[in-house]
Enzyme design. Structure first.
Site, mmCIF file in Angstrom:
data_model
loop_
_atom_site.group_PDB
_atom_site.id
_atom_site.type_symbol
_atom_site.label_atom_id
_atom_site.label_comp_id
_atom_site.label_asym_id
_atom_site.label_seq_id
_atom_site.Cartn_x
_atom_site.Cartn_y
_atom_site.Cartn_z
ATOM 1 C CB CYS A 1 -5.320 -24.652 -2.480
ATOM 2 S SG CYS A 1 -4.296 -23.580 -3.652
ATOM 3 C CB CYS B 1 -5.250 -26.309 -5.855
ATOM 4 S SG CYS B 1 -3.717 -25.976 -4.913
ATOM 5 C CB CYS C 1 -12.815 -7.705 1.196
ATOM 6 S SG CYS C 1 -11.650 -8.029 2.507
ATOM 7 C CB CYS D 1 -12.885 -4.538 3.565
ATOM 8 S SG CYS D 1 -11.353 -5.131 2.844
#
Length: 493
Positions: A55, A58, A402, A405
């Site tokens: 994560c 995290c 991205c 994208c």
């Protein structure tokens, strides 16, 4: 075989170079299915982080959590549970996302942790979790020591330990202790200079003492949890609070003016109050106008000032930056230099209340040419293109870095080319990293796609379908305010 001890020696040598980091990690207790219950009961107060190693949030939290653990050592135990390896424990406590932080008391799940996620924020928040919900003050000296604090203090005043509203006050303290400091007195003589009757006193921090407002506010209404909560909410911050990373979200529920400068209440109280007093002198003239005032350390908000207002740390030198951010997200900046007599701030406020200020919008330059099938939109041209009352518009918010994208780009371009001859629809995209996203568009990840149809520009529709040409066309045929012009496509679309 001889390689192993060599590697171990090298590893030990490297590890010895960072004893602080190792110590911080050791200060976070690792718990699992096998030992959670019996180890958790050993700690009166414990903050547990439920996480997954993969994560991203995290990983970002980990160093802050470790720093906080070191500072809280001996006061509050911090612990962590890897939910990928200890699913029974995480499932038992209802963990569905990562990271999830919970406060445990003597092994029992007491409350979710909803405080800040910086080392300082976790430290300050959890430090308030230690000890009783409300401290019983038994002398004037106890009172003075308690209220002489960096933060505000809430003190309940009662005629004795059997006072009828004391229990209600203690319930409120239990519910609100995560946000505020509480104490109570059962001898009216201790606070005779402030009140002669049962009441609640709100002591503002001595560091924020000023001549424009009382340092102690008295609550005399009938005491209930709700009425006390309202009293604290309405008075805790005063005329011009110190905004921090930890409390900014609570302050920004209102329209808020902030003066940013080299504020440091830990090392330079007098210097910090020099500019605050000048802000307060002006603010006192505008009370009741729906605008709240605050001061903040510009270093704490450097990235925000640069990204949201286009201000660099060198702008203004030692003089404050002044901004207004409304609860709707509208932003304004005071471009005139802050004058020590406060006149420039008054002019700024007069222009604001008269509606003469131009909102600050972070925007790339408007393209000189915009003839491609996919129209380029920037913040400055958003109203002109996306909010065109005569056009249906599909707008993609993207990030240049991205990968999703980039994968979408050829499909999105083909969609625009397919609809290029339709005069009533526009296919557009906007770099949401370099431009302010308008209100009404919730962009948390990339790409995010919305459809703004004719007659419903204030209520755009989020595209939730798959990112294929045929699915885009089906969506637009269903949502468009007119019949699509689709040369070469069959009606089954």
């Amino acid at each position: 075989m001889p390689v192993v001890p060599v590697l171990s020696a090298v590893s030990l040598a490297l590890l010895s170079l960072c004893p602080t980091a190792l110590s911080a990690r050791r200060d976070v207790l690792e718990l699992g299915d096998a030992d959670f219950d019996y180890l958790a009961t050993e700690h009166e107060t414990m903050l547990v982080k439920f996480y997954a190693p993969w994560c991203g949030h995290c990983k970002k939290l980990a160093p802050e959590f470790e720093k906080a653990a070191s500072r809280l050592k001996g006061l509050v135990q911090l612990a962590k549970v890897d939910c990928t390896a200890n699913s029974d424990t995480c499932g038992r406590f209802g963990v569905t996302g990562y990271p999830t932080l919970k406060i445990f008391r003597s092994g029992k799940d007491s409350a979710p942790y909803d405080g800040p996620r910086t080392a300082n924020g976790i430290y300050n928040y959890m430090k308030k979790q230690t000890g009783p919900d409300s401290v019983h003050l038994k002398s004037k000296e106890d009172l003075q020591n308690f209220v002489n604090n960096y933060d505000a203090s809430i003190v309940g005043v009662f005629s004795g330990t059997e006072a009828s509203r004391l229990a209600e006050f203690l319930k409120a303290a239990s519910l609100l202790r995560e946000q505020f400091r509480f104490a109570h007195i059962t001898d009216l003589q201790i606070v005779e200079e402030h009140t002669q009757t049962e009441s609640v006193l709100l002591f503002r921090p001595p560091r924020l003492s000023n001549t424009f407002e009382d340092s102690v506010v008295v609550f005399k209404d009938y005491l209930t949890i709700s009425s006390l909560r309202r009293f604290i909410r309405d008075h805790i911050y005063g005329l011009c609070p110190h905004m921090t990373v930890e409390n900014r979200d609570r302050l920004r529920v209102r329209d808020l003016l902030t003066a940013y400068y080299d504020l440091d209440y830990h090392h330079n109280v007098r210097g910090s109050n020099y500019w605050r007093n000048r802000v307060m002198k002006v603010a006192s003239k505008y009370t009741g106008r729906g605008l709240m005032f605050s001061v903040a350390n510009k270093g704490d908000f450097q990235a925000e000032l640069e990204d949201d207002y286009g201000l660099g740390t060198s702008d203004g030198g030692e003089l404050p930056f002044v901004t207004i951010r409304t609860k709707l997200g509208h932003k304004y900046t005071m471009r005139e230099e802050f004058t020590r007599d406060g006149q420039s701030l008054e002019r700024f406020l007069e222009d604001y209340f008269a509606g003469r200020l131009k909102r600050y919008i972070r925007s790339e330059p408007v393209p000189e040419k915009n003839t491609a099938p996919v129209k380029a939109v920037v913040a400055e041209s958003f109203d002109e293109i996306v909010n065109d009352p005569d056009k249906d518009v599909l707008i993609q918010f993207y990030s240049p870095s991205c990968p999703h994208c980039k994968k979408l780009e050829p499909v999105y371009r083909e969609l625009a080319e397919t609809l290029y001859s339709d005069p009533n629809i526009v296919i557009a995209k906007m770099n949401a990293v370099e431009n302010d996203v308008p209100l009404g568009y919730d962009v948390q990840g990339f790409p995010t796609i919305y459809f703004a149809p004719v007659g419903k520009k204030d209520d755009p529709v989020r595209y939730q379908g798959t990112r294929e040409l045929k699915d885009f066309l089906k969506f637009l045929k269903r949502e468009a305010s007119h019949n699509l012009v689709l040369p070469g496509f069959k009606d089954e679309l």
